[in-house]
Design a protein around this motif. Structure first.
Motif, PDB file in Angstrom:
ATOM      1  N   GLY A 109      -5.488 -15.870  -8.826  1.00 28.97           N
ATOM      2  CA  GLY A 109      -3.899 -16.546  -9.040  1.00 28.97           C
ATOM      3  C   GLY A 109      -2.874 -15.698  -8.933  1.00 28.97           C
ATOM      4  N   PHE A 110      -3.029 -14.391  -8.308  1.00 25.87           N
ATOM      5  CA  PHE A 110      -2.041 -13.345  -8.042  1.00 25.87           C
ATOM      6  C   PHE A 110      -1.024 -13.875  -7.259  1.00 25.87           C
ATOM      7  N   SER A 111       0.363 -13.386  -7.557  1.00 30.19           N
ATOM      8  CA  SER A 111       1.308 -13.713  -6.408  1.00 30.19           C
ATOM      9  C   SER A 111       1.069 -12.897  -5.118  1.00 30.19           C
ATOM     10  N   LYS A 112       1.688 -13.258  -3.957  1.00 27.08           N
ATOM     11  CA  LYS A 112       1.497 -12.682  -2.659  1.00 27.08           C
ATOM     12  C   LYS A 112       1.914 -11.138  -2.674  1.00 27.08           C
ATOM     13  N   SER A 113       2.891 -10.840  -3.430  1.00 28.02           N
ATOM     14  CA  SER A 113       3.254  -9.235  -3.561  1.00 28.02           C
ATOM     15  C   SER A 113       2.112  -8.446  -4.355  1.00 28.02           C
ATOM     16  N   GLU A 114       1.811  -9.026  -5.367  1.00 22.64           N
ATOM     17  CA  GLU A 114       0.727  -8.395  -6.284  1.00 22.64           C
ATOM     18  C   GLU A 114      -0.452  -8.343  -5.701  1.00 22.64           C
ATOM     19  N   THR A 115      -0.995  -9.499  -4.768  1.00 17.16           N
ATOM     20  CA  THR A 115      -2.169  -9.545  -4.126  1.00 17.16           C
ATOM     21  C   THR A 115      -2.114  -8.141  -3.047  1.00 17.16           C
ATOM     22  N   GLU A 116      -0.775  -8.392  -2.354  1.00 16.67           N
ATOM     23  CA  GLU A 116      -0.712  -7.274  -1.366  1.00 16.67           C
ATOM     24  C   GLU A 116      -1.202  -5.894  -1.586  1.00 16.67           C
ATOM     25  N   GLU A 117      -0.360  -5.468  -2.859  1.00 17.11           N
ATOM     26  CA  GLU A 117      -0.398  -4.307  -3.647  1.00 17.11           C
ATOM     27  C   GLU A 117      -1.859  -3.846  -4.118  1.00 17.11           C
ATOM     28  N   ARG A 118      -2.327  -4.761  -4.726  1.00 17.81           N
ATOM     29  CA  ARG A 118      -3.657  -4.680  -5.224  1.00 17.81           C
ATOM     30  C   ARG A 118      -4.583  -4.162  -4.055  1.00 17.81           C
ATOM     31  N   ALA A 119      -4.647  -5.203  -3.008  1.00 16.70           N
ATOM     32  CA  ALA A 119      -5.557  -4.970  -2.003  1.00 16.70           C
ATOM     33  C   ALA A 119      -5.604  -3.626  -1.462  1.00 16.70           C
ATOM     34  N   GLU A 120      -4.356  -3.204  -1.127  1.00 21.35           N
ATOM     35  CA  GLU A 120      -3.886  -1.726  -0.843  1.00 21.35           C
ATOM     36  C   GLU A 120      -4.766  -0.611  -1.544  1.00 21.35           C
ATOM     37  N   GLU A 121      -4.460  -0.948  -2.845  1.00 21.97           N
ATOM     38  CA  GLU A 121      -4.927   0.174  -3.830  1.00 21.97           C
ATOM     39  C   GLU A 121      -6.275   0.230  -3.619  1.00 21.97           C
ATOM     40  N   GLU A 122      -7.044  -0.993  -3.784  1.00 20.22           N
ATOM     41  CA  GLU A 122      -8.614  -1.005  -3.718  1.00 20.22           C
ATOM     42  C   GLU A 122      -9.256  -0.672  -2.454  1.00 20.22           C
ATOM     43  N   LEU A 123      -8.550  -1.001  -1.303  1.00 21.43           N
ATOM     44  CA  LEU A 123      -8.857  -0.093  -0.044  1.00 21.43           C
ATOM     45  C   LEU A 123      -8.809   1.341  -0.097  1.00 21.43           C
ATOM     46  N   GLU A 124      -7.819   1.709  -0.755  1.00 18.95           N
ATOM     47  CA  GLU A 124      -7.374   3.309  -0.725  1.00 18.95           C
ATOM     48  C   GLU A 124      -8.740   3.751  -1.541  1.00 18.95           C
ATOM     49  N   ARG A 125      -8.950   3.204  -2.662  1.00 23.96           N
ATOM     50  CA  ARG A 125      -9.867   3.811  -3.538  1.00 23.96           C
ATOM     51  C   ARG A 125     -11.471   3.931  -2.748  1.00 23.96           C
ATOM     52  N   VAL A 126     -11.477   3.218  -1.783  1.00 23.29           N
ATOM     53  CA  VAL A 126     -12.820   3.256  -0.884  1.00 23.29           C
ATOM     54  C   VAL A 126     -12.511   3.855   0.350  1.00 23.29           C
ATOM     55  N   GLY A 127     -11.270   4.549   0.306  1.00 24.72           N
ATOM     56  CA  GLY A 127     -11.068   5.373   1.612  1.00 24.72           C
ATOM     57  C   GLY A 127     -10.880   4.453   2.819  1.00 24.72           C
ATOM     58  N   LEU A 128     -10.427   3.424   2.751  1.00 27.28           N
ATOM     59  CA  LEU A 128     -10.322   2.464   3.908  1.00 27.28           C
ATOM     60  C   LEU A 128      -8.715   2.122   4.218  1.00 27.28           C
ATOM     61  N   ALA A 129      -7.621   2.536   3.635  1.00 33.18           N
ATOM     62  CA  ALA A 129      -6.472   2.161   3.724  1.00 33.18           C
ATOM     63  C   ALA A 129      -6.092   2.046   5.082  1.00 33.18           C
ATOM     64  N   ASP A 130      -6.478   2.970   6.003  1.00 32.61           N
ATOM     65  CA  ASP A 130      -5.983   2.854   7.328  1.00 32.61           C
ATOM     66  C   ASP A 130      -6.748   1.796   8.185  1.00 32.61           C
ATOM     67  N   GLN A 131      -7.751   1.196   7.777  1.00 31.74           N
ATOM     68  CA  GLN A 131      -8.590   0.203   8.206  1.00 31.74           C
ATOM     69  C   GLN A 131      -8.267  -1.182   7.613  1.00 31.74           C
ATOM     70  N   ALA A 132      -6.974  -1.103   6.894  1.00 35.19           N
ATOM     71  CA  ALA A 132      -6.718  -2.505   6.307  1.00 35.19           C
ATOM     72  C   ALA A 132      -6.771  -3.746   7.251  1.00 35.19           C
ATOM     73  N   ASP A 133      -6.303  -3.509   8.543  1.00 38.07           N
ATOM     74  CA  ASP A 133      -6.068  -4.700   9.524  1.00 38.07           C
ATOM     75  C   ASP A 133      -7.141  -5.051  10.307  1.00 38.07           C
ATOM     76  N   SER A 134      -8.237  -4.175  10.151  1.00 41.18           N
ATOM     77  CA  SER A 134      -9.386  -4.407  11.247  1.00 41.18           C
ATOM     78  C   SER A 134     -10.095  -5.559  10.690  1.00 41.18           C
ATOM     79  N   TYR A 135     -10.799  -6.206  11.447  1.00 35.97           N
ATOM     80  CA  TYR A 135     -11.922  -7.296  11.205  1.00 35.97           C
ATOM     81  C   TYR A 135     -13.012  -6.692  11.150  1.00 35.97           C
ATOM     82  N   PRO A 136     -14.129  -7.270  10.326  1.00 36.25           N
ATOM     83  CA  PRO A 136     -15.378  -6.746  10.099  1.00 36.25           C
ATOM     84  C   PRO A 136     -15.955  -6.185  11.217  1.00 36.25           C
ATOM     85  N   ALA A 137     -16.137  -7.190  12.178  1.00 34.75           N
ATOM     86  CA  ALA A 137     -16.727  -6.771  13.578  1.00 34.75           C
ATOM     87  C   ALA A 137     -16.013  -5.678  14.318  1.00 34.75           C
ATOM     88  N   GLU A 138     -15.038  -5.226  13.839  1.00 36.08           N
ATOM     89  CA  GLU A 138     -14.606  -3.906  14.355  1.00 36.08           C
ATOM     90  C   GLU A 138     -14.721  -2.426  13.455  1.00 36.08           C
TER      91      GLU A 138
END
Lengths: 250, 238, 306
Positions: A109-138
């Motif tokens: 139940g995070f807000s939009k901005s919290e979600t945005e921020e948190r998702a960014e952090e987690e992707l960064e943690r696994v080294g994929l911040a630059d692929q955030a807008d890619s779809y799985p098949a890509e």
């Protein structure tokens, strides 16, 4: 000393006639990394699935942080126990960012901005911040699995389950996933990992459990099991793994 | 042509309880012979149309895959015409414009040629799904192109087209009812003739013939299921 | 790198250059639908520009080409029928859709409801549409019931009773067919994704709603296109319960002047235009909602066959 984080007592599970788990007992302290090994069909995946109740145990008790999981709301339990799958199981219609966000928005139940921020952090943690807008098949398999890990991390799990996270990957992509897992272990994440990657087990595992025919045949620190296993079956299995690995990487 | 509509039942929902005392099931049973006669015509029309559809559709499918430029374009545009026009229009054109008679023959041509247009697509898809490697392998053992098509591609393609064929069969079966438009005395037309006579038994009659249609489609599907099981290639994907 | 290249794969844009055939097609579509729109407006408001059913330009203008003059003379009346054809199609597919979602959901995930859904779907798909329309119109006498409702048949915007019966019939029928297409689409979504959704704590319903359905609806578009074409063509059966749609109008004009071929050819052209519009729109929709990196289903099938 506080209670163990996870305690499994006399866990049993059958599918039809076949008894897959025949009385499993073990405990995990916080920050433990336990690796489950064993031949296929020995019940490793079923064991993981019983912990987050994707499979309902037939008998036995599992407690998480002192609480009986059977009495918990299953969705609440799963929020506290993350899972990373062999086949990644990314949501195919959502970008990497949205894959991580879905649970934040709809379960936590995070807000939009919290979600945005948190998702960014987690992707960064696994080294994929630059692929955030890619779809799985890509994404490559290794990248997909790292998104899978980020998706599980976003729920702030107390315990993370890995179900053969690298066995669907090409050999050259395994390393990137294992190194993310190694970092998580270093950061103190409690992890229960089904894998046949000896290198990971040797370096990251606090304990190694050898599962055979629905029971834990042998357990102990990885060096002990690798160097002087008590049972002949354990020895044979590990020897075969070592040979395989030597063949693969050599 | 659209039959003049002789009546509309005047009391709404009067027959909502068809099993009640007022129901006219006796009338239905009394005319069972007449309806079963219609059923026979329905079945005959279905079988004739499917056969015509196969006779025309199978070669059409082959032409669409292996044919030359002009033959392919000709077959393809005929196909678009038959697939894009409502079947009731095709039936009426066959009967009134082309002037085929009797009505049974007109309906057979309409349903058969329309079915051919769909069957050609089923076969085309099935042929294309047989891998190109099969053709190469056949040519490599010394078969001619025609022999390769006949002995290697077609047997596999026919098996693969059974599911699509199954679907087509039930569509034709249901659409025979549209021969009502040219007054062919098949099952639906006969039911209409009956309930125009006995307007209190309308629901009973229409439900009864619907049941007959359902039993027909259901049993045909089961038979074709069994057929598919029988011809499946062991270990293959069908 | 390799995985980035796939991004451009599904694009249809040819670098700003226009395909002349596509431009012609768009022009023809604009002309056809513009004309239809004007006709409908004209007839709804009791002859806004010309008398109801009368051509905008007198057919005699086109005497030099008899076929064209014929078309101009009778097209207005057919256009009024096209309105009902379009209405029946859209209502059937739109109202059938939510029912189909429930049916397909029950069929895949339900326990006892699975059998109810299966029974409904098999019964509807196993009997002729014409028989279903007969049950509703003659058997249940639905039309005399609808006639009693306020406004029906007296207010010009509300269609007459037979149209309502046909709309109910097409909704019932289309729901069953759409449910089967949807079921296939739901089953083609990898079940591991629902498991993953459950594993992060989503409930079954939420997992279906946020993960399975968004993908299944995309995969269902080809089937949905089939259903749309089916409805356009089979809406002609409403003629047999007195609905004056396209086929009915062509048929009744022909029974007066006996020019069957000419009238049915004209009607056929209308059907063709409707079908082409429908396939074009759904194909555009499919491109628009395509998931990057994943080929469209027909492309996937083509690749597999090669």
């Amino acid at each position: 000393m506080s209670d163990p984080l996870l305690s499994v007592r006399d866990l049993r599970k059958s599918f039809g006639e076949e008894e897959v788990l025949r009385g499993i007992d073990f405990e995990m302290e916080r920050r433990d990394v336990q690796v489950l090994m064993g031949p296929s069909g020995s019940g490793k995946s079923t064991l993981l699935r019983c912990v987050n109740r994707l499979s309902e145990p037939d008998d036995g008790t599992i407690t998480l942080d002192g609480e009986d999981t059977a009495a918990m709301d299953e969705n609440d339990l799963r929020r506290q126990v993350g899972m990373v799958f062999q086949g990644f199981n990314l949501f195919a219609h959502l970008t990497a960012r949205k894959n991580v966000s879905l649970g934040l928005r709809r379960v936590r139940g995070f807000s939009k901005s919290e979600t945005e921020e948190r998702a960014e952090e987690e992707l960064e943690r696994v080294g994929l911040a630059d692929q955030a807008d890619s779809y799985p098949a890509e994404l490559s398999g290794g990248q997909q699995q790292r998104v899978g890990i980020a998706r599980a991390l976003a729920m702030d799990p107390k315990l993370l389950l890995f179900d053969e996270p690298t066995s669907a990957l090409d050999p050259e992509l395994i390393g990137e996933v294992l190194s993310v897992m190694g970092e998580l272990a270093d950061d103190g994440m409690t992890m229960l990992v089904v894998t046949h990657e000896m290198g990971f087990a040797r370096e990251a595992a606090t304990d190694l459990l050898f599962l055979d025919d629905g029971t834990i045949l042998e357990r102990g620190p990885p060096t002990q099991l690798f160097e002087s296993p008590e049972h002949e079956r354990t020895a044979t299995f590990l020897r075969r793994l070592t040979d395989l690995e030597a063949g693969q990487h050599g | 042509m659209i039959p003049a509509i002789p009546f509309v039942p005047s009391t709404p929902f009067v027959s909502l309880v068809p099993l009640g005392a007022l129901a006219d099931w006796g009338f239905v049973l009394g005319n069972a012979d007449y309806l079963v006669g219609g059923l026979a015509i329905t079945i005959a029309l279905t079988v004739a149309s499917i056969l015509l559809g196969f006779a025309a559709g199978f070669p059409a499918g082959l032409i669409e895959v292996y044919g030359g430029h002009y033959s392919e374009a000709f077959v393809a545009s005929l196909g678009v015409f038959f697939r894009g026009t409502p079947i009731v229009v095709i039936i009426i054109v066959m009967f009134f414009v082309v002037g085929i008679s009797p009505a049974f023959l007109a309906a057979t041509f309409a349903l058969g040629l329309r079915s051919a247009a769909y069957q050609s697509q089923i076969f085309r898809g099935a042929i294309e799904s047989v891998s190109g490697g099969q053709m190469e392998a056949a040519r490599a053992v010394g078969l001619s192109r025609l022999q390769a098509i006949r002995h290697v591609i077609v047997p596999q393609a026919l098996r693969r087209s059974i599911p699509g064929f199954q679907n087509e069969f039930t569509i034709v079966l249901k659409d025979t009812s549209i021969a009502f438009a040219i007054g062919l005395a098949e099952l639906l037309t006969r039911s209409y003739d009956l309930f125009v006579q006995r307007t209190t038994a309308v629901l009973e009659i229409v439900l009864f013939i619907s049941l007959l249609y359902f039993l027909l489609t259901f049993s045909t599907n089961r038979v074709l299921d069994a057929l598919r099981e029988r011809f499946v290639i062991p270990g293959g994907e069908g | 790198m390799a995985e980035r290249e796939s991004r451009t794969g599904g694009s249809i844009d040819v670098g700003g250059r226009y395909d002349p055939i596509e431009v012609l097609g768009i022009l023809a579509a604009a002309l056809f639908w513009g004309w239809l729109g004007l006709r409908w407006l004209n007839d709804w408001f009791g002859g806004l520009f010309v008398r109801e059913g009368q051509a905008f330009l007198p057919p005699s203008t086109f005497e030099f080409l008899p076929a064209l003059a014929f078309a101009v003379e009778f097209a207005p009346e057919l256009a009024a029928g096209v309105w009902l054809t379009v209405l029946l199609t859209i209502v059937g597919i739109a109202l059938g859709f939510p029912i189909a979602i429930v049916l397909a959901g029950a069929r895949v995930y339900g326990r006892t409801t699975r059998w109810v859904a299966l029974g409904y779907i098999e019964l509807v798909r196993g009997t002729p549409l014409l028989a279903q329309l007969f049950v509703l119109y003659y058997g249940l006498g639905l039309s005399s019931f609808i006639r009693e409702l306020p406004g029906v048949g007296t207010v010009s915007v509300i269609p007459e009773q037979a149209v309502w019966v046909a709309m109910i019939g097409f909704t019932i029928n289309s729901a069953a067919y759409q449910a089967e297409y949807l079921r296939g689409a739901i089953e083609s979504v990898d079940p591991g994704q629902l498991r993953a959704a459950r594993a992060i704590g989503l409930s079954q319903i939420d997992g279906i709603r946020y993960v399975v359905l968004p993908q299944a609806l995309r995969y269902a578009i080809p089937g949905w296109t089939n259903e749309l074409i089916y409805l356009i063509k089979y809406s002609s059966l409403a003629a047999f319960i007195t609905v004056p749609e396209l086929f009915n109008r062509a048929s009744s004009i022909a029974s007066e002047n006996f020019r069957y071929l000419a009238l049915f050819s004209l009607a056929g052209l209308f059907y063709l235009a409707l079908v082409l519009t429908a396939t074009n729109l759904t194909s555009r929709l499919e491109d628009r909602v395509a998931i990057p990196g994943l080929a469209r289903r027909d492309e996937r099938l083509r690749e597999r066959s090669q």
